[in-house]
Design a protein around this motif. Structure first.
Motif, mmCIF file in Angstrom:
data_model
loop_
_atom_site.group_PDB
_atom_site.id
_atom_site.type_symbol
_atom_site.label_atom_id
_atom_site.label_comp_id
_atom_site.label_asym_id
_atom_site.label_seq_id
_atom_site.Cartn_x
_atom_site.Cartn_y
_atom_site.Cartn_z
ATOM 1 N N ASN A 66 -3.187 -1.381 19.159
ATOM 2 C CA ASN A 66 -3.221 -1.910 17.795
ATOM 3 C C ASN A 66 -3.588 -3.386 17.826
ATOM 4 O OD1 ASN A 66 -2.946 -2.522 15.107
ATOM 5 N ND2 ASN A 66 -0.711 -2.395 15.083
ATOM 6 N N PRO A 67 -4.871 -3.703 17.783
ATOM 7 C CA PRO A 67 -5.297 -5.104 17.826
ATOM 8 C C PRO A 67 -4.998 -5.872 16.546
ATOM 9 C CG PRO A 67 -7.185 -3.667 17.509
ATOM 10 C CD PRO A 67 -6.017 -2.773 17.769
ATOM 11 N N ASP A 68 -4.551 -5.178 15.497
ATOM 12 C CA ASP A 68 -4.301 -5.839 14.212
ATOM 13 C C ASP A 68 -2.934 -6.495 14.123
ATOM 14 O OD1 ASP A 68 -6.810 -5.118 13.225
ATOM 15 O OD2 ASP A 68 -6.060 -3.175 12.523
ATOM 16 N N LEU A 69 -2.058 -6.233 15.095
ATOM 17 C CA LEU A 69 -0.762 -6.913 15.149
ATOM 18 C C LEU A 69 -0.742 -7.780 16.402
ATOM 19 C CD1 LEU A 69 2.108 -7.339 14.027
ATOM 20 C CD2 LEU A 69 2.860 -5.452 15.494
ATOM 21 N N ILE A 70 -0.686 -9.084 16.195
ATOM 22 C CA ILE A 70 -0.674 -10.042 17.303
ATOM 23 C C ILE A 70 0.775 -10.308 17.701
ATOM 24 C CG2 ILE A 70 -1.410 -12.314 18.092
ATOM 25 C CD1 ILE A 70 -3.675 -10.360 17.313
ATOM 26 N N VAL A 71 1.095 -10.059 18.959
ATOM 27 C CA VAL A 71 2.455 -10.258 19.474
ATOM 28 C C VAL A 71 2.418 -11.368 20.512
ATOM 29 C CG1 VAL A 71 4.454 -9.196 20.569
ATOM 30 C CG2 VAL A 71 2.924 -7.800 19.151
ATOM 31 N N SER A 72 3.284 -12.361 20.360
ATOM 32 C CA SER A 72 3.378 -13.429 21.352
ATOM 33 C C SER A 72 4.807 -13.524 21.860
ATOM 34 C CB SER A 72 2.939 -14.770 20.764
ATOM 35 O OG SER A 72 3.788 -15.164 19.701
ATOM 36 N N TYR A 73 4.937 -13.800 23.153
ATOM 37 C CA TYR A 73 6.248 -13.977 23.777
ATOM 38 C C TYR A 73 6.195 -15.208 24.653
ATOM 39 C CZ TYR A 73 10.574 -13.132 26.315
ATOM 40 O OH TYR A 73 11.835 -13.269 26.856
ATOM 41 N N ASN A 74 7.056 -16.185 24.371
ATOM 42 C CA ASN A 74 7.099 -17.431 25.117
ATOM 43 C C ASN A 74 8.324 -17.415 26.032
ATOM 44 O OD1 ASN A 74 6.813 -20.021 26.056
ATOM 45 N ND2 ASN A 74 7.321 -21.031 24.134
ATOM 46 N N PRO A 75 8.132 -17.352 27.362
ATOM 47 C CA PRO A 75 9.272 -17.250 28.286
ATOM 48 C C PRO A 75 9.977 -18.584 28.488
ATOM 49 C CG PRO A 75 7.231 -17.302 29.530
ATOM 50 C CD PRO A 75 6.838 -17.297 28.077
ATOM 51 N N THR A 76 10.720 -18.996 27.484
ATOM 52 C CA THR A 76 11.378 -20.302 27.484
ATOM 53 C C THR A 76 12.683 -20.319 28.253
ATOM 54 O OG1 THR A 76 12.488 -19.677 25.428
ATOM 55 C CG2 THR A 76 10.421 -20.900 25.224
ATOM 56 N N GLY A 77 13.212 -19.142 28.612
ATOM 57 C CA GLY A 77 14.555 -19.008 29.159
ATOM 58 C C GLY A 77 15.483 -18.434 28.107
ATOM 59 N N SER A 78 16.495 -17.711 28.549
ATOM 60 C CA SER A 78 17.398 -17.036 27.614
ATOM 61 C C SER A 78 18.079 -17.999 26.660
ATOM 62 C CB SER A 78 18.463 -16.252 28.395
ATOM 63 O OG SER A 78 17.904 -15.202 29.131
#
Length: 351
Positions: A66-78
């Motif tokens: 599904n290219p229409d939903l952009i998901v980002s995850y920033n591994p900043t620490g818990s």
């Protein structure tokens, strides 16, 4: 780490995801028999660096579906992820440690377990070969009671090893970390001598060097002869670190493998809120420093589009996405726990 995600997910299409969502209560077929609409827009998350390799693989695979939903995850620490979640700065967060009342208002979030993995004890001691550590010895090393590699406690468990009189350097986390919580919690629960407590941050002894995120700890170990530290299996594998076998609850020395993590999951007790503790779990094959990791989601979302996106992506993570776990060096959830996580997701974010 570059995985062949396209080959793994070549048979997954937007239609199969929509059908999966419908089966979970997250989608519907229209009168013409189509597979239902997928989410669009953008959702963002931050938090634990421990599961970053798995989340990065899942996000890449999901983008092909599904290219229409952009998901980002920033591994900043818990610690940072939970703080940003409590401040409303992300749509969901990753954490390897449980949420404290001062971090997020009680009753406003739901835990969703995703995968689990070994926390390895990695070291840089070129002439020593493969080492194994008793639990009490690890506690003594990381609280600064054992300071050289040829200490008799290390030698007793490794009679064939060539152990130099090199000073031990501890590689630890500088940021608030669920990896730190789980590692220190293991030492606190499994030994009688640990004195430093447990938590996202620890006051480590003076022979330590702190790095940011698991990647920072990996870099310290890689660059510092005589160092030893705690790090997730994915990052240890990525840079080719040597990892130790660790004594488990049955007295067996077990290497940090996915099989050992899976055995630990089988021996863990699930709590009502879907948190669980696989540390030092029963079973001769259990790797004793196996850590869970979770996503936390809001019990209420102001924006319906955001809620739909969060639900769709995490549904993917808990269904087809579980097939990515092993290649990213994580253990997939047992079927019963995976289904309970899906049920919790569907009841928290209702259609």
């Amino acid at each position: 780490m570059k995985l062949n995600r396209r080959a793994i997910f070549g048979g997954i299409t937007a239609g199969t995801l929509a059908l999966g969502l419908a089966a979970c209560g997250g989608g519907s077929d229209d009168e013409n028999g189509s597979d239902g609409d997928l989410a669009s827009g953008e959702i963002n998350a931050s938090g634990a660096s421990f599961p970053d390799a798995f989340y990065a693989a899942a996000i890449e695979a999901y983008a092909e579906v599904n290219p229409d939903l952009i998901v980002s995850y920033n591994p900043t620490g818990s610690g940072t992820g939970k703080s940003e979640f409590g401040e409303g700065l992300n749509d969901f967060a990753g954490t390897d440690s449980l949420v404290k009342d001062e971090e997020v208002e009680p009753g406003t979030y739901q835990y969703l377990p995703t995968v689990a993995a070994p926390i390895t004890v990695a070291y840089n001691l070129p002439e020593a070969g493969d080492l194994q550590f008793e639990q009490e010895t690890l506690a003594a090393i990381f609280q600064g009671d054992i300071t050289t590699w040829n200490d008799e406690a290390i030698a007793a468990a490794n009679p064939e090893a060539d152990l130099p009189d090199t000073a031990i350097t501890l590689a630890v986390r500088s940021d608030g970390s669920g990896t730190t919580t789980n590692f220190s919690k293991f030492l606190d629960e499994a030994t009688d001598t640990w004195t430093l407590g447990s938590g996202d941050t620890i006051e480590w002894p003076g022979n330590s060097i702190a790095g940011e995120k698991n990647t920072g700890v990996a870099q310290i170990i890689q660059d510092t002869e005589g160092s030893i530290g705690y790090i997730d299996l994915a990052d240890a594998t990525e840079v080719g670190l040597v990892t130790a076998s660790v004594e488990n609850a049955e007295g067996a020395f077990v290497a940090p493998t996915l099989e050992g993590a899976t055995a630990a999951l089988d021996g863990a007790e699930l709590n009502d809120d879907l948190s669980y503790n696989p540390l030092n779990a029963a079973g001769a094959e259990s790797y004793p420093i196996t850590a869970p990791t979770y996503l936390i989601i809001h019990t209420e979302y102001e924006d319906a589009e955001t809620a739909a996106g969060v639900k769709e992506f995490i549904t993917f993570l808990l269904t087809d996405g579980q097939d990515l776990a092993a290649d990213a060096h994580f253990a997939a959830l047992p079927e019963g726990l995976r289904q309970q996580a899906l049920d919790a997701l569907n009841s928290t974010i209702a259609d």
